[in-house]
Each structure stands twice: as structure tokens, then as C-alpha cells.
Design a protein around this motif. Structure first.
Motif, short mmCIF file in Angstrom:
data_model
loop_
_atom_site.label_atom_id
_atom_site.label_comp_id
_atom_site.label_asym_id
_atom_site.label_seq_id
_atom_site.Cartn_x
_atom_site.Cartn_y
_atom_site.Cartn_z
N GLU A 71 0.54 -14.67 -18.54
CA GLU A 71 0.40 -13.72 -19.70
C GLU A 71 -1.21 -12.97 -18.12
N ALA A 72 -1.08 -13.08 -17.99
CA ALA A 72 -2.77 -12.77 -17.37
C ALA A 72 -2.03 -11.57 -15.82
N ALA A 73 -0.88 -11.95 -16.00
CA ALA A 73 -0.11 -10.59 -14.79
C ALA A 73 -1.04 -11.13 -13.51
N LEU A 74 -0.66 -12.82 -13.35
CA LEU A 74 -1.58 -12.85 -11.63
C LEU A 74 -1.11 -11.91 -11.01
N GLN A 75 0.44 -12.18 -11.61
CA GLN A 75 1.65 -12.17 -10.13
C GLN A 75 2.18 -10.43 -10.42
N SER A 76 0.54 -9.42 -9.98
CA SER A 76 0.82 -7.97 -9.61
C SER A 76 0.18 -7.86 -8.99
N ASP A 77 -0.22 -6.09 -8.15
CA ASP A 77 -1.12 -6.03 -7.46
C ASP A 77 -2.36 -5.02 -8.26
N ILE A 78 -3.62 -5.57 -7.88
CA ILE A 78 -4.72 -4.75 -8.12
C ILE A 78 -4.60 -3.52 -7.61
N PRO A 79 -4.81 -2.13 -8.24
CA PRO A 79 -4.81 -0.99 -7.00
C PRO A 79 -5.73 -0.22 -6.21
N GLY A 80 -6.80 -1.31 -6.01
CA GLY A 80 -7.27 -1.07 -4.67
C GLY A 80 -6.90 -2.64 -3.16
N ARG A 81 -5.94 -2.92 -4.06
CA ARG A 81 -5.93 -4.48 -2.82
C ARG A 81 -5.14 -3.58 -1.74
N HIS A 82 -5.79 -4.13 -0.57
CA HIS A 82 -5.16 -3.65 0.99
C HIS A 82 -4.20 -3.53 0.76
N TRP A 83 -3.28 -4.51 1.01
CA TRP A 83 -1.72 -4.60 0.95
C TRP A 83 -0.42 -4.68 -0.42
N ILE A 84 -0.47 -3.54 -0.30
CA ILE A 84 0.43 -3.77 -2.10
C ILE A 84 1.71 -3.85 -1.13
N ARG A 85 2.02 -5.21 -1.76
CA ARG A 85 3.44 -5.85 -1.77
C ARG A 85 4.67 -4.91 -2.20
N ILE A 86 5.54 -4.77 -1.59
CA ILE A 86 6.67 -4.08 -2.44
C ILE A 86 7.42 -4.75 -3.04
N GLY A 87 7.97 -4.73 -4.58
CA GLY A 87 8.93 -5.28 -6.25
C GLY A 87 8.01 -6.10 -6.62
N LEU A 88 6.42 -5.33 -6.54
CA LEU A 88 5.75 -6.34 -7.18
C LEU A 88 4.94 -5.17 -8.54
N ILE A 89 5.04 -5.36 -9.53
CA ILE A 89 4.91 -4.54 -10.56
C ILE A 89 3.04 -4.21 -10.60
N PRO A 90 2.58 -2.68 -10.39
CA PRO A 90 1.33 -3.13 -10.36
C PRO A 90 0.70 -3.57 -11.48
N TYR A 91 -0.78 -3.70 -11.75
CA TYR A 91 -1.56 -4.41 -12.26
C TYR A 91 -1.86 -3.11 -13.56
#
Length: 549
Positions: A71-91
Motif C-alpha cells: 500500500e505504501a508503494a515501496l516497490q517503486s522509484d522516487i523521482p530523485g533516485r540515483h539509478w531509476i530501475r527499468i520495469g518499476l513504476i515511478p512513485y
């Protein structure tokens, strides 16, 4: 007297600012986006609901925490992440779940269901490799505040506020340590205020110590140990001090193994206790038994309070600290010692000053290298000063021992697997108070510089919070209002409450600077009066003598 009043007011205001800044981190950091925060919360819930303390590697995540992470969408990438992972939805593309739809923790979902097994590394709670004291205290807090069965976001905020209580004494203990070591020297009070404000220059401390983590209690015990060691160094060989040191060490050891690295500092403090101008060897021959007996008492109390846990581990599991989580990666060829050294030093330094989120939002290199340079220069300055050289050498034993322990542990893992792991600056926070004290002893600013230093610490803290807000909530196509609305949507607080929190932080900053200005003014006037008094006395004596001749 006025200077003393001004000093106390300034110290209280600075401590309030430190806690308020950490409170901003508590409401700013997205849910569970601090190192191992879901596992820490899960272990608190296990004790709160009577689930015990399983053997290392056997504890599982409860259904409540598994669902809360989703529910907290932990498996997503915040916009300022140093390396955006392919296949994960943005936070920023995830819509926050409405408050009324968020999971509520209950006795039915807090603990693993019968028959549950580990399906992945994420379903293992490795925290039972640590002692349970922090988690038991946090569980008691949940029951005392009535938040044990709250919504997961409210429960999380409650536990973060519990850690703020553990942080609150840190600036006071740092200031007390400086005052103990410097005594009545003219710059003792200014240096003490600088030590209290020191944590503001380490933004990562506010981020980590306002999250749910056993590092909060280890940091507090490290600060208590540092203060008591300072008392010993200045000649305090009383039994209550030795018992207090043993209790603080024991509490630390019943929290995390990091406290063990304070032992060399404590032993050396008793060796050097009160030895300033006297020959060391002659003094040790004369007073060896009082010193040795105090060390013995410290050891006995330490073992009785928390040291026994690690002996138990050795007897039951065959290791001082058993592994709590299975190996996650297949071994790979190492890239040599040069790669290891540069990677470890950079990662350690960066994550000490600012590697926010789950080590995913990195501050610029100039910020953390600049911070490390300032600390190093002030440390050298403190070591060069004759009146603080011995004290500083002893206090630095704790952060140095912690640093080497982490590096050596990472080296063993690197040799075995080719992976560099467990290199995080937060592992130095048990020595955070010692580092702020050493830096203050090196700086020793005049009273008039204190307001500028406090204001600088406030600006560093504010800049870090704004940097984190941008990196955590501000999408590429967003406006500031969009990012603020996203923060409010995820937070258990309302928009109005978040505004109040920000205003309180600004007021706390203004209060700290204002109180520091008052201290500086009163300190200057006190010195002026003290200087004028001998002059007037001399003049009166001269006139009287002349008249009598």
C-alpha cells in the motif's frame, strides 16, 4: 549569572531545533523508505502482539507489514533516485490509497499465520540477529499511546516519534561532554553550544534517527557513554560513574553489537583518568587498583545488563552475531583492492552525511566530501591543542573502531563473494556525539560566532529537507503544489498539520538563532565587566597609595 541563563536558554533552543528538524524528517520521509524500516516495524509488532523473538533467520514478515509495504508503494522509484530501475513504476505515478482504505494492524494480521514460510528474501525479518531491547521498548510505546492497533501509516508515525524521544538528549549530552572536558575555560560554553548544534550539519542523522530503527537507541547510549567517559578522563573515579558506564554499555549491547566498540574507549579513559600534568607511569603505579577495580565494575555491570546476550549467541548458535538473512547474490569475481577502497570510502562518507531514503537519494559529492574535510580539519585541530590532545584521542577511539569494524566486515564479504555490502554511515552514529564533541573542541569559537554557526546548521538542515522533498515527491512535470499535494496524500497528517509542522520548524530555527545572539551579547558584556573590574581596582589602589604617601 546572566551568561549562565543565556547559555541554558540557547542550549534548550538548539536542542529544540534538532528535535524539530528530525520531526520534519519523520513526516517527510515516505513510508518505510529508510534502511530496513519495514523489518524494524515488523519486529516491534511481533513483540507488541506476543510473537516472541525467533532464532536469527527464522523470523518472518507478518501479513500486516507485507500488505502495508504494498500500500505504501515501496516497490517503486522516487523521482530523485540515483539509478531509476527499468520495469518499476515511478512513485509519482502511484495514487495514494485513501486514509479510510488503508490497512489497520490487528491481532489477526500482525503476526505470521500458522504454516507461513519464506517465499523470498523480502519475507524474512532479519532483525532477530540483534537483541530485542529497542523493539520491546517501542512495543511498550505503541501500547502506551494506543497506536498498536492503528492504521499502518499512523502506527509508523507513532514509532518515528518514539525515536525522536531517543534523539532529544543527544545535543544536551554533547554539550555536557564539552563542558566537562573544558571546565571553566572562557570558550567552554560557546564550544558546548556548537557541539549541541553539530548534528544539524549531518542531515543523515536527522533522517535515520527519525525513522524506525534500533540505531536510535544505540546512538543515545553512545552519547551517554561519551559523556561518562569525559567525566572519567577528568578524574571522576566514583563508583556511581563506573556503574553508570556499565549500565549504558549494557543497554547498548542489549540493542546492537555496535556498542561493543566503545569498550576500548572506556578502558583507556580509566587508564588516563585525571592524568594531565603528572607522569603517567608513576600515577598508574600509585593508583592502579582504584582504576582496575572501576574497570572491573564496569565489565560486571555491562555483562549483567546486556553482555550476556552475546555469550548466549555464542553458546546457542556458535557465533557472536548469527546471520539473520540468507545470502542474496551469487558470488562474482572481485575487482581488486583499489575498487574496494574507493567504493567503500565514498559510500561510507556519502551515507554518513546524506544518502536519503533507502540509500537512494544521494547528495552531491561536494557536500559530503566538504563535510568530511571540515570534520577532519577540526579533528586535527583538536588533536594539536595541548590541553585537549589526550581527551580527543580517547573519544576518537569509538568512531574509529566503528569505522574499521564496518570496513573489515565489508572486506571479508568482498573476498568471499565479490560483493561490497553493509557499508553505511549510520553505523558510525554510536560515535556521533563523540565526533560533534571533537569538532567543537577543535573549533572553539568565540561567543560572537555561535549565532552564525547555529544559523549555518539550520540552513544545512533546511537545504537537506528541501533536497529530500524535491527528490522524493517532485516529478519531472510537476509544480511545487503538485509535490506538496503528493506529500499530503501519502501522509497520515492533514495538509494543515503539515503546514503547522513546517512553521514550527521555522520558529524553532528563529528561536535558536535568537537565543544564541542573546548568549553572545550577554557573554560579551560579562567579559567587559570582568575586564573593567580589575582596571578600576588597580586605579583605586594606586590613588589610595599616592594619597597616603
Amino acid at each position: 549569572m546572566r551568561e549562565t541563563t543565556g547559555y541554558r536558554a540557547a542550549l534548550a533552543a538548539i536542542a529544540l531545533l534538532v528535535v524539530t528538524v528530525a520531526g520534519c524528517w519523520a513526516v517527510l520521509t515516505p513510508a518505510f523508505r529508510a534502511p530496513d524500516e519495514p523489518q524494524h516495524v515488523n519486529s516491534v509488532l511481533r513483540l507488541a502482539y506476543g510473537g516472541g523473538w525467533p532464532a536469527p533467520g527464522e523470523a518472518l514478515m507478518g501479513p500486516a507489514m507485507i500488505l502495508a509495504r504494498q500500500e505504501a508503494a515501496l516497490q517503486s522509484d522516487i523521482p530523485g533516485r540515483h539509478w531509476i530501475r527499468i520495469g518499476l513504476i515511478p512513485y509519482t505515478d502511484v495514487d495514494p490509497l485513501p486514509d479510510e482504505q488503508r490497512l489497520r494492524v490487528t491481532a489477526e494480521n500482525a503476526l505470521p499465520w500458522p504454516g507461513m514460510t519464506a517465499t523470498s528474501v523480502d519475507t524474512v525479518d532479519q532483525m532477530t540477529q540483534h537483541p530485542p531491547l529497542y523493539y520491546a521498548a517501542a512495543a511498550a510505546w505503541l501500547h502506551a499511546t494506543g497506536t498498536a492497533d492503528a492504521r499502518w501509516d499512523q502506527l509508523l508515525l507513532s514509532l518515528r516519534l518514539f525515536d525522536l524521544l531517543l534523539l532529544a538528549p543527544l545535543p544536551l549530552l554533547a554539550a555536557a561532554t564539552v563542558r566537562t572536558l573544558m571546565g571553566d575555560r572562557p570558550r567552554a560554553r560557546p564550544a558546548a553550544l556548537v557541539a549541541a548544534a553539530g548534528v544539524l550539519f549531518v542531515p543523515m542523522s536527522g533522517h535515520i534517527l527519525s525513522a524506525v530503527t534500533n540505531d536510535a537507541l544505540v546512538t543515545l547510549t553512545g552519547a551517554v557513554i561519551t559523556w561518562l567517559v569525559a567525566r572519567v578522563l577528568t578524574g571522576d573515579l566514583r563508583w556511581p560513574t563506573a556503574i553508570g558506564l556499565g549500565a549504558a554499555l549494557g543497554v547498548g549491547l542489549l540493542t546492537k553489537v555496535m556498542a561493543a566498540f566503545a569498550v576500548p574507549m572506556v578502558v583507556l579513559a580509566y587508564v588516563l583518568a585525571g592524568v594531565v600534568a603528572r607522569p603517567l607511569l608513576a600515577e598508574l603505579r600509585r593508583t592502579w587498583w582504584p582504576r582496575a577495580s572501576r574497570v572491573l565494575v564496569v565489565g560486571v555491570v555491562t555483562f549483567a545488563v546486556g553482555g550476556w546476550w552475546w555469550l548466549r549467541n555464542l553458546l546457542v548458535y556458535g557465533a557472536v552475531q548469527p546471520v539473520g538473512i540468507p545470502e542474496r547474490w551469487e558470488p562474482v569475481p572481485s575487482e581488486g583492492i583499489g575498487h574496494f577502497a574507493t567504493t567503500v570510502v565514498t559510500a561510507f562518507t556519502r551515507s554518513f552525511f546524506g544518502d536519503f531514503g533507502w540509500l537512494e537519494l544521494r547528495i552531491p559529492g561536494v557536500a559530503f566530501w566538504g563535510g568530511a574535510t571540515v570534520v577532519a580539519v577540526l579533528g586535527v585541530a583538536a588533536l594539536v591543542r595541548r590541553d585537549s590532545r589526550g581527551y580527543v584521542a580517547v573519544l576518537l577511539l569509538l568512531p574509529v573502531a566503528l569505522w574499521w569494524s564496518v570496513v573489515l566486515n565489508a572486506w571479508r564479504s568482498y573476498v568471499d563473494t565479490g560483493w561490497i555490502s553493509a557499508v553505511q554511515g549510520r553505523y558510525l552514529f554510536a560515535g556521533l556525539a563523540a565526533l560533534t564533541v571533537v569538532s567543537a573542541l577543535g573549533a572553539r569559537p568565540p561567543a560572537r560566532a555561535v549565532p552564525w554557526i547555529v544559523a549555518g546548521g539550520g540552513m544545512v538542515a533546511a537545504a537537506a529537507l528541501l533536497f529530500a522533498f524535491h527528490g522524493m515527491y517532485w516529478g519531472h512535470q510537476d509544480s511545487p503544489a503538485d509535490a506538496a499535494a503528493r506529500l499530503a496524500g501519502w501522509s497520515p497528517l492533514s495538509s494543515g498539520q503539515l503546514v503547522v509542522a513546517a512553521v514550527l520548524a521555522l520558529l524553532a530555527g528563529a528561536l535558536a538563532v535568537g537565543a544564541s545572539v542573546r548568549f553572545a551579547v550577554e557573554s560579551s558584556s560579562t567579559r567587559a565587566v570582568a575586564t573593567a573590574a580589575p582596571t578600576a581596582s588597580t586605579a583605586a589602589t594606586t590613588d589610595g597609595t599616592g594619597a597616603s604617601v
